[in-house]
Design an enzyme around this catalytic site. Structure first.
Site, PDB file in Angstrom:
ATOM      1  N   GLN A  11       0.848  -1.019   0.025  1.00 26.48           N
ATOM      2  CA  GLN A  11       0.107  -0.092  -0.134  1.00 26.48           C
ATOM      3  C   GLN A  11       0.887   1.115  -0.235  1.00 26.48           C
ATOM      4  OE1 GLN A  11      -3.101  -1.781   2.916  1.00 26.48           O
ATOM      5  NE2 GLN A  11      -3.913   0.372   2.380  1.00 26.48           N
ATOM      6  N   SER A  92       4.464  -6.455   2.306  1.00 21.03           N
ATOM      7  CA  SER A  92       3.184  -6.335   3.183  1.00 21.03           C
ATOM      8  C   SER A  92       2.168  -6.798   2.062  1.00 21.03           C
ATOM      9  CB  SER A  92       2.883  -5.001   3.565  1.00 21.03           C
ATOM     10  OG  SER A  92       1.938  -4.893   4.250  1.00 21.03           O
ATOM     11  N   LEU A  93       1.071  -6.201   1.720  1.00 20.85           N
ATOM     12  CA  LEU A  93      -0.063  -6.424   0.868  1.00 20.85           C
ATOM     13  C   LEU A  93       0.759  -7.158  -0.413  1.00 20.85           C
ATOM     14  CD1 LEU A  93      -1.297  -5.293  -2.102  1.00 20.85           C
ATOM     15  CD2 LEU A  93      -2.651  -6.775  -0.444  1.00 20.85           C
ATOM     16  N   ARG A 117      -9.195  -8.569   4.025  1.00 23.22           N
ATOM     17  CA  ARG A 117      -8.101  -8.169   4.967  1.00 23.22           C
ATOM     18  C   ARG A 117      -8.401  -6.788   5.182  1.00 23.22           C
ATOM     19  NH1 ARG A 117      -2.492  -6.448   3.745  1.00 23.22           N
ATOM     20  NH2 ARG A 117      -1.180  -7.444   5.056  1.00 23.22           N
ATOM     21  N   HIS A 201       0.886  -4.284  10.901  1.00 23.26           N
ATOM     22  CA  HIS A 201       1.847  -5.030  11.276  1.00 23.26           C
ATOM     23  C   HIS A 201       2.150  -4.988  12.592  1.00 23.26           C
ATOM     24  CE1 HIS A 201       2.261  -6.149   7.020  1.00 23.26           C
ATOM     25  NE2 HIS A 201       2.382  -4.767   6.710  1.00 23.26           N
ATOM     26  N   GLN A 250       1.801 -12.230   9.503  1.00 22.19           N
ATOM     27  CA  GLN A 250       2.153 -10.848   8.873  1.00 22.19           C
ATOM     28  C   GLN A 250       1.350  -9.839   9.213  1.00 22.19           C
ATOM     29  OE1 GLN A 250       0.720  -8.848   5.331  1.00 22.19           O
ATOM     30  NE2 GLN A 250       2.293  -9.836   4.012  1.00 22.19           N
TER      31      GLN A 250
END
Length: 309
Positions: A11, A92-93, A117, A201, A250
């Site tokens: 993101q 991440s994503l 999510r 996170h 994660q």
């Protein structure tokens, strides 16, 4: 042959109008967006091209748009005769994008999964109650210690180890503000609050992780055809249960991006291609493994140049 990796952004890499020239040159980009839009019941291409920006930046929209964008560029690369990568990784994503590109999860399941999510993340911490900030110019251990010292004010943790001297912290807005003051006093060159609505996170995401576990358990998950280096361990997990567990963790554990890139270098990767909009990861990777080449595939020009190499 020297190793090639594809890396997928998280993101923050989205922008209204992204990938427009690439889609004009490579029809598979648009057809991938059409496929994902049908699965989600939302026109992701229109959202990515026309916005409005506020809607594109809503977490539950940003995540499926970015996943689709990364997969679209990856498909365009293969369709144009580009060499398949030896390894995949995502920030991440972007880790979900890597797993879809690698064949672990279908595109339809992937976009539905990350939309959920995003929704769960936003529900876990109402807008305004969480915060994230980028800390520049301090050692990782100093950042961790300042966060520990600020934790009386609430949850605050070092959550993204993005490059040497660049760490992102996240937690409750009050605790992040206290930590920023402590980090500045400790000599941080800059402490920049990030324009995000969710503190990713960190421990505040545990409730979202518990709910996402059920969603993830319900979808088909295969061993990827191309190995994926995962964020929480900075390694390639051996089996599907371990991969699922790493995805759940994660949400509330740090992204070890520096270590992920070092893992790829250790596996013989000498060239990384950033697959999706933006070139954030190329900028980070230059500072992590200086001898690894990195090129972004976000534009038709950059794509063609990388293909020529």
């Amino acid at each position: 042959m020297s190793g090639l990796a594809f890396v997928f952004p998280g993101q923050g890499s989205q922008s209204v109008g992204m990938l427009a020239d690439l889609a004009a040159a490579h029809p598979v980009v648009r057809s991938t967006f059409d496929e994902a839009s049908a699965a989600l019941g939302l026109d992701l291409w229109a959202l990515s091209q026309n916005g409005p920006e506020a809607d594109l930046n809503r977490t539950e929209n940003t995540q499926p748009v970015l996943l689709t964008a990364g997969v679209a560029v990856f498909r365009a690369w293969l369709a144009a005769g580009g060499r398949a990568p030896d390894y995949l990784a995502g920030h991440s994503l972007g880790e979900y994008t890597a797993l879809v590109a690698g064949g672990a999860i279908s595109l339809a399941d992937g976009v539905r999964l990350v939309a959920e999510r995003g929704r769960l993340m936003q529900v876990a911490v109402p807008a305004g109650e969480g915060a994230m900030a980028a800390i520049l110019g301090l050692d990782d251990d100093v950042v961790r210690q300042c966060c520990a010292d600020a934790s009386a004010a609430g949850v605050v943790e070092a959550v993204n180890f993005n490059a040497p001297g660049q760490v992102v912290i996240a937690g409750s807005a009050a605790a992040v503000a206290v930590a920023i003051e402590k980090l500045k006093a400790a000599g941080a060159k800059r402490a920049l609050p990030l324009p995000v609505s969710v503190p990713s996170h960190c421990a505040l995401m545990k409730s979202a992780a518990e709910k996402l576990e059920g969603t993830l358990a319900a979808i088909a998950f295969n061993t990827p055809a191309i190995p994926v280096v995962q964020n929480v361990s900075a390694r390639i997990e051996a089996d599907v249960p371990a991969m699922r567990a790493a995805l759940i963790q994660q949400l509330y554990r740090p992204v070890l991006w520096v270590q992920c890139m070092e893992t790829l270098a250790g596996l013989g990767v000498v060239r990384a291609l950033e697959c999706g909009p933006g070139k954030v990861l190329c900028g980070l990777n230059k500072r992590i493994v200086k001898e690894m080449e990195c090129a972004a595939l976000e534009s038709a020009e950059g794509f063609a140049a990388a293909l020529a190499v």
